[in-house]
Design an enzyme around this catalytic site. Structure first.
Site, PDB file in Angstrom:
ATOM      1  N   ASP A 195       0.846  -1.200   0.000  1.00 60.28           N
ATOM      2  CA  ASP A 195       0.000   0.000   0.000  1.00 60.28           C
ATOM      3  C   ASP A 195       0.877   1.243   0.000  1.00 60.28           C
ATOM      4  OD1 ASP A 195      -2.093  -1.757   0.346  1.00 60.28           O
ATOM      5  OD2 ASP A 195      -2.122  -1.501   2.529  1.00 60.28           O
ATOM      6  N   LYS A 196       0.263   2.346  -0.394  1.00 61.28           N
ATOM      7  CA  LYS A 196       1.014   3.605  -0.477  1.00 61.28           C
ATOM      8  C   LYS A 196       1.718   3.938   0.849  1.00 61.28           C
ATOM      9  CE  LYS A 196       0.288   8.485  -1.473  1.00 61.28           C
ATOM     10  NZ  LYS A 196      -0.730   9.529  -1.719  1.00 61.28           N
TER      11      LYS A 196
END
Ligand code: URA
Length: 234
Positions: free
Chosen positions: A106-107
């Site tokens: 994920d970011k």
């Protein structure tokens, strides 16, 4: 690998044309055994220590490239995005061609991210149940024995079936090391929500037999070694 010219080695290791490899050598960005080398015909072999922008290159596989990146927070695990920074922004443009992310983070997640030009290798790595992934988690709430038991037995993910951890090691009251062998969307975060907890930070330490190199600071990368590539079985 037998002895070969430096420009050929770079062309294979970085998947460049010979002329682009020679331009890199002329720009003094290549070190051989600790010294800048400006000779395209310098002779190198598998034992040579070759660095590009300070990062060690591994002996080239003529067909494909394999890299690890210490992903910092704030970058998308994608090869392009019109609005946000992607992990490719952390790698030299000379490596971008045909590169794909082998298992996203994920970011806001950090840690080991694998990138390759080898689609079959990437596919094998992402197949559920084949290769474990190890994450270090900081959690908002104290981890109870019931939470650990639920993770190990399997929790229900909203509209996405069951997911279970292969291993959970409690490092302190709010910090655990969790091993899983799938990579569903936001899987670890959702497994934590499913037991009434919440991830504050998530860091990937290992995938298959490949551990994040402790010598890489966030944002740094290196080529995988042959034994790391081989740890992803057929
Ligand atoms: N699971 C998640 O929820 N996020 C990641 O980045 C990786 C695994």
């Amino acid at each position: 690998m037998s002895t070969m010219r430096l420009d050929k080695y770079l062309a294979q290791a970085l998947r460049l044309s010979r002329s682009a490899a020679r331009a890199l050598i002329r720009s003094s960005q290549i070190e051989v055994d600790g010294q800048p080398c400006r000779y395209a015909d310098a002779s190198v072999d598998a034992a040579s220590l070759i660095r590009y922008q300070g990062q060690r290159l591994s002996a080239p596989d003529a067909a494909h490239g394999y890299w690890m990146l210490h992903k910092p927070t704030g970058y998308l695990s994608a090869t392009r995005d019109d609005h946000q920074a992607t992990v490719l922004d952390l790698l030299p443009v000379s490596l971008h061609a045909r590169l794909q992310v082998a298992g996203r983070l994920d970011k806001e997640s950090t840690g080991l991210l694998l990138l390759t030009t080898d689609g079959a290798w990437s596919h094998r790595l992402r197949r559920p149940g084949r290769h474990s992934k190890v994450y270090l988690l900081q959690l908002a709430e104290e981890v109870s024995a019931a939470m650990v038991q639920a993770w190990l037995q399997g929790v229900e993910l909203h509209a996405d079936g069951h997911a279970r951890a292969l291993g959970v090691e409690c490092l302190d009251q709010r910090c655990v090391r969790m091993t899983i062998d799938e990579g569903r969307y936001h899987q670890v975060r959702r497994m934590c929500v499913a037991v009434g907890n919440h991830v504050l930070s998530l860091h990937r330490e290992q995938v298959a037999g490949i551990c994040l190199d402790p010598g890489l600071a966030p944002g740094q990368w290196r080529a995988l070694r042959a034994e790391e590539v081989a740890s992803v079985d057929a």
